[in-house]
Design a protein around this motif. Structure first.
Motif, PDB file in Angstrom:
ATOM      1  N   MET A   1      88.473  92.825  92.449  1.00  0.00           N
ATOM      2  CA  MET A   1      89.246  92.985  91.212  1.00  0.00           C
ATOM      3  C   MET A   1      90.181  94.177  91.360  1.00  0.00           C
ATOM      4  O   MET A   1      89.786  95.228  91.838  1.00  0.00           O
ATOM      5  CB  MET A   1      88.285  93.217  90.042  1.00  0.00           C
ATOM      6  CG  MET A   1      88.989  93.370  88.694  1.00  0.00           C
ATOM      7  SD  MET A   1      87.821  93.661  87.338  1.00  0.00           S
ATOM      8  CE  MET A   1      86.971  92.090  87.304  1.00  0.00           C
ATOM      9  N   ASN A   2      91.444  94.009  90.975  1.00  0.00           N
ATOM     10  CA  ASN A   2      92.355  95.127  91.162  1.00  0.00           C
ATOM     11  C   ASN A   2      92.076  96.217  90.143  1.00  0.00           C
ATOM     12  O   ASN A   2      91.420  96.016  89.137  1.00  0.00           O
ATOM     13  CB  ASN A   2      93.821  94.666  91.088  1.00  0.00           C
ATOM     14  CG  ASN A   2      94.214  94.180  89.715  1.00  0.00           C
ATOM     15  OD1 ASN A   2      94.046  94.890  88.736  1.00  0.00           O
ATOM     16  ND2 ASN A   2      94.740  92.977  89.651  1.00  0.00           N
ATOM     17  N   THR A   3      92.595  97.418  90.416  1.00  0.00           N
ATOM     18  CA  THR A   3      92.246  98.585  89.610  1.00  0.00           C
ATOM     19  C   THR A   3      92.756  98.472  88.189  1.00  0.00           C
ATOM     20  O   THR A   3      92.119  98.955  87.261  1.00  0.00           O
ATOM     21  CB  THR A   3      92.810  99.853  90.263  1.00  0.00           C
ATOM     22  OG1 THR A   3      94.224  99.693  90.446  1.00  0.00           O
ATOM     23  CG2 THR A   3      92.160 100.098  91.603  1.00  0.00           C
ATOM     24  N   MET A   4      93.916  97.866  87.982  1.00  0.00           N
ATOM     25  CA  MET A   4      94.438  97.744  86.624  1.00  0.00           C
ATOM     26  C   MET A   4      93.534  96.873  85.779  1.00  0.00           C
ATOM     27  O   MET A   4      93.241  97.178  84.631  1.00  0.00           O
ATOM     28  CB  MET A   4      95.858  97.165  86.642  1.00  0.00           C
ATOM     29  CG  MET A   4      96.919  98.157  87.015  1.00  0.00           C
ATOM     30  SD  MET A   4      98.577  97.534  86.706  1.00  0.00           S
ATOM     31  CE  MET A   4      98.685  96.223  87.901  1.00  0.00           C
ATOM     32  N   MET A   5      93.065  95.766  86.334  1.00  0.00           N
ATOM     33  CA  MET A   5      92.222  94.860  85.569  1.00  0.00           C
ATOM     34  C   MET A   5      90.876  95.510  85.280  1.00  0.00           C
ATOM     35  O   MET A   5      90.319  95.372  84.189  1.00  0.00           O
ATOM     36  CB  MET A   5      92.018  93.545  86.325  1.00  0.00           C
ATOM     37  CG  MET A   5      91.281  92.492  85.506  1.00  0.00           C
ATOM     38  SD  MET A   5      91.049  90.959  86.413  1.00  0.00           S
ATOM     39  CE  MET A   5      92.725  90.423  86.597  1.00  0.00           C
ATOM     40  N   ALA A   6      90.352  96.256  86.249  1.00  0.00           N
ATOM     41  CA  ALA A   6      89.057  96.891  86.061  1.00  0.00           C
ATOM     42  C   ALA A   6      89.129  97.976  84.999  1.00  0.00           C
ATOM     43  O   ALA A   6      88.225  98.143  84.187  1.00  0.00           O
ATOM     44  CB  ALA A   6      88.574  97.487  87.379  1.00  0.00           C
ATOM     45  N   ALA A   7      90.231  98.733  84.998  1.00  0.00           N
ATOM     46  CA  ALA A   7      90.347  99.860  84.079  1.00  0.00           C
ATOM     47  C   ALA A   7      90.755  99.429  82.683  1.00  0.00           C
ATOM     48  O   ALA A   7      90.389 100.053  81.704  1.00  0.00           O
ATOM     49  CB  ALA A   7      91.363 100.868  84.625  1.00  0.00           C
ATOM     50  N   HIS A   8      91.526  98.369  82.584  1.00  0.00           N
ATOM     51  CA  HIS A   8      92.075  97.987  81.284  1.00  0.00           C
ATOM     52  C   HIS A   8      92.269  96.482  81.253  1.00  0.00           C
ATOM     53  O   HIS A   8      93.394  95.996  81.312  1.00  0.00           O
ATOM     54  CB  HIS A   8      93.414  98.700  81.074  1.00  0.00           C
ATOM     55  CG  HIS A   8      93.828  98.757  79.630  1.00  0.00           C
ATOM     56  ND1 HIS A   8      93.950  97.637  78.845  1.00  0.00           N
ATOM     57  CD2 HIS A   8      94.138  99.811  78.835  1.00  0.00           C
ATOM     58  CE1 HIS A   8      94.346  97.985  77.641  1.00  0.00           C
ATOM     59  NE2 HIS A   8      94.464  99.290  77.610  1.00  0.00           N
ATOM     60  N   THR A  19      97.498  88.155  87.129  1.00  0.00           N
ATOM     61  CA  THR A  19      98.123  88.644  88.344  1.00  0.00           C
ATOM     62  C   THR A  19      98.470  90.105  88.126  1.00  0.00           C
ATOM     63  O   THR A  19      98.496  90.588  86.987  1.00  0.00           O
ATOM     64  CB  THR A  19      99.410  87.868  88.663  1.00  0.00           C
ATOM     65  OG1 THR A  19     100.361  88.102  87.606  1.00  0.00           O
ATOM     66  CG2 THR A  19      99.126  86.364  88.776  1.00  0.00           C
ATOM     67  N   GLU A  20      98.747  90.813  89.202  1.00  0.00           N
ATOM     68  CA  GLU A  20      99.111  92.220  89.053  1.00  0.00           C
ATOM     69  C   GLU A  20     100.359  92.377  88.192  1.00  0.00           C
ATOM     70  O   GLU A  20     100.427  93.252  87.330  1.00  0.00           O
ATOM     71  CB  GLU A  20      99.333  92.851  90.429  1.00  0.00           C
ATOM     72  CG  GLU A  20      98.053  93.124  91.200  1.00  0.00           C
ATOM     73  CD  GLU A  20      98.314  93.920  92.455  1.00  0.00           C
ATOM     74  OE1 GLU A  20      99.389  93.742  93.061  1.00  0.00           O
ATOM     75  OE2 GLU A  20      97.453  94.723  92.832  1.00  0.00           O
ATOM     76  N   ILE A  23      99.484  91.701  84.480  1.00  0.00           N
ATOM     77  CA  ILE A  23      98.757  92.809  83.863  1.00  0.00           C
ATOM     78  C   ILE A  23      99.688  93.998  83.660  1.00  0.00           C
ATOM     79  O   ILE A  23      99.618  94.695  82.642  1.00  0.00           O
ATOM     80  CB  ILE A  23      97.547  93.198  84.729  1.00  0.00           C
ATOM     81  CG1 ILE A  23      96.561  92.028  84.800  1.00  0.00           C
ATOM     82  CG2 ILE A  23      96.852  94.426  84.165  1.00  0.00           C
ATOM     83  CD1 ILE A  23      95.443  92.225  85.792  1.00  0.00           C
ATOM     84  N   ALA A  24     100.579  94.231  84.625  1.00  0.00           N
ATOM     85  CA  ALA A  24     101.544  95.328  84.486  1.00  0.00           C
ATOM     86  C   ALA A  24     102.435  95.105  83.270  1.00  0.00           C
ATOM     87  O   ALA A  24     102.700  96.036  82.501  1.00  0.00           O
ATOM     88  CB  ALA A  24     102.387  95.452  85.756  1.00  0.00           C
ATOM     89  N   ARG A  25     102.902  93.875  83.072  1.00  0.00           N
ATOM     90  CA  ARG A  25     103.730  93.577  81.898  1.00  0.00           C
ATOM     91  C   ARG A  25     102.944  93.788  80.614  1.00  0.00           C
ATOM     92  O   ARG A  25     103.468  94.315  79.624  1.00  0.00           O
ATOM     93  CB  ARG A  25     104.257  92.139  81.970  1.00  0.00           C
ATOM     94  CG  ARG A  25     105.381  91.937  82.959  1.00  0.00           C
ATOM     95  CD  ARG A  25     106.082  90.606  82.734  1.00  0.00           C
ATOM     96  NE  ARG A  25     105.191  89.479  82.925  1.00  0.00           N
ATOM     97  CZ  ARG A  25     104.958  88.904  84.095  1.00  0.00           C
ATOM     98  NH1 ARG A  25     105.547  89.374  85.188  1.00  0.00           N
ATOM     99  NH2 ARG A  25     104.149  87.866  84.192  1.00  0.00           N
ATOM    100  N   TYR A  26     101.691  93.357  80.624  1.00  0.00           N
ATOM    101  CA  TYR A  26     100.845  93.517  79.440  1.00  0.00           C
ATOM    102  C   TYR A  26     100.689  94.991  79.078  1.00  0.00           C
ATOM    103  O   TYR A  26     100.855  95.385  77.914  1.00  0.00           O
ATOM    104  CB  TYR A  26      99.480  92.882  79.702  1.00  0.00           C
ATOM    105  CG  TYR A  26      98.458  93.181  78.631  1.00  0.00           C
ATOM    106  CD1 TYR A  26      98.475  92.500  77.419  1.00  0.00           C
ATOM    107  CD2 TYR A  26      97.486  94.155  78.833  1.00  0.00           C
ATOM    108  CE1 TYR A  26      97.546  92.780  76.432  1.00  0.00           C
ATOM    109  CE2 TYR A  26      96.555  94.442  77.853  1.00  0.00           C
ATOM    110  CZ  TYR A  26      96.585  93.754  76.657  1.00  0.00           C
ATOM    111  OH  TYR A  26      95.668  94.042  75.685  1.00  0.00           O
ATOM    112  N   ASP A  46      99.659 100.772  91.255  1.00  0.00           N
ATOM    113  CA  ASP A  46      99.663 100.221  89.902  1.00  0.00           C
ATOM    114  C   ASP A  46     100.816 100.789  89.091  1.00  0.00           C
ATOM    115  O   ASP A  46     101.479 100.080  88.334  1.00  0.00           O
ATOM    116  CB  ASP A  46      98.344 100.535  89.195  1.00  0.00           C
ATOM    117  CG  ASP A  46      97.168  99.768  89.788  1.00  0.00           C
ATOM    118  OD1 ASP A  46      97.413  98.868  90.608  1.00  0.00           O
ATOM    119  OD2 ASP A  46      96.021 100.085  89.430  1.00  0.00           O
ATOM    120  N   GLY A  47     101.054 102.082  89.251  1.00  0.00           N
ATOM    121  CA  GLY A  47     102.132 102.728  88.519  1.00  0.00           C
ATOM    122  C   GLY A  47     103.488 102.162  88.874  1.00  0.00           C
ATOM    123  O   GLY A  47     104.358 102.018  88.013  1.00  0.00           O
TER     124      GLY A  47
END
Length: 215
Positions: A1-8, A19-20, A23-26, A46-47
């Protein structure tokens, strides 16, 4: 699981594809800049993805959280001096990146803003000019789209300011004045129409920015 999904993790109803990029758009649409910075979302890989979803004014706001904005280092540290040997510049640049960029919570936003501004002369977001230039070339199409959206954002802001100024002008010109009843009614309707126009533009901005009605 990528870090963005795990954190938020995004809510199922709001997720735009797990997708990355989705999630970034969200995150870019639903989180304030201050919250993105506090959550560490504008640094690293992620940033970079999230910064690409932000508009230029948001990126500039993010920069106010940068290490450079806080400690105000010597700006010469970020540029190669005239006649400076490449080896010396590389060593000095590495120290600058280590001392400032690697610990900066908005380094991805800094790099993205440099690309939007076509600013590849010095170190930006921990990236050397050569790497910034390579990204500028490789991401030409994406950056053109981003700049077009930035332009529309700026136009919308000017329209909101103009609408507010027009409402203020009409209010100052008509309110409290005497005259025929039908003229006063016409003046009041002009003010109401200006207020509706202003409110429509503000509401459109809030929807685009992901604000709630209460905000």
């Amino acid at each position: 699981m990528n870090t963005m999904m795990a954190a938020h993790p995004p809510k199922p109803a709001d997720a735009r594809g797990f997708t990355e990029d989705g999630i970034a758009r969200y995150l870019a649409d639903t989180e304030s800049i201050d919250d993105l910075v506090a959550g560490g979302y504008l640094a690293g890989h992620d940033g970079r993805l999230i910064a690409q979803q932000l508009r230029a004014p948001q990126l500039r706001r993010a920069i106010t959280h940068s290490v450079c904005h806080t400690v105000q280092p010597d700006v010469d540290n970020f540029y190669q001096e005239d006649g400076e040997p490449d080896a010396d510049w590389q060593q000095r640049r590495a120290r600058t990146v280590r001392d400032h960029c690697t610990v900066c919570p908005v380094r991805a936003a800094c790099a993205e803003l440099a690309l939007r501004d076509d600013d590849t002369v010095g170190v930006r977001g921990g990236l050397a000019p050569e790497k910034l230039t390579r990204r500028l070339v490789a991401e030409t199409t994406r950056l053109e789209r981003a700049r077009a959206l930035d332009g529309r954002t700026a136009e919308a802001r000017r329209a909101r300011i103009a609408a507010g100024a027009e409402l203020q002008r009409l209010s100052g010109q008509y309110l409290g004045t005497s005259g025929k009843p039908e003229k006063r009614l016409e003046n009041i309707e002009n003010i109401r129409e200006a207020a509706r126009r202003r409110d429509e533009l503000v509401a459109a901005y809030r929807r685009a920015a992901g604000w709630t009605v209460a905000a």
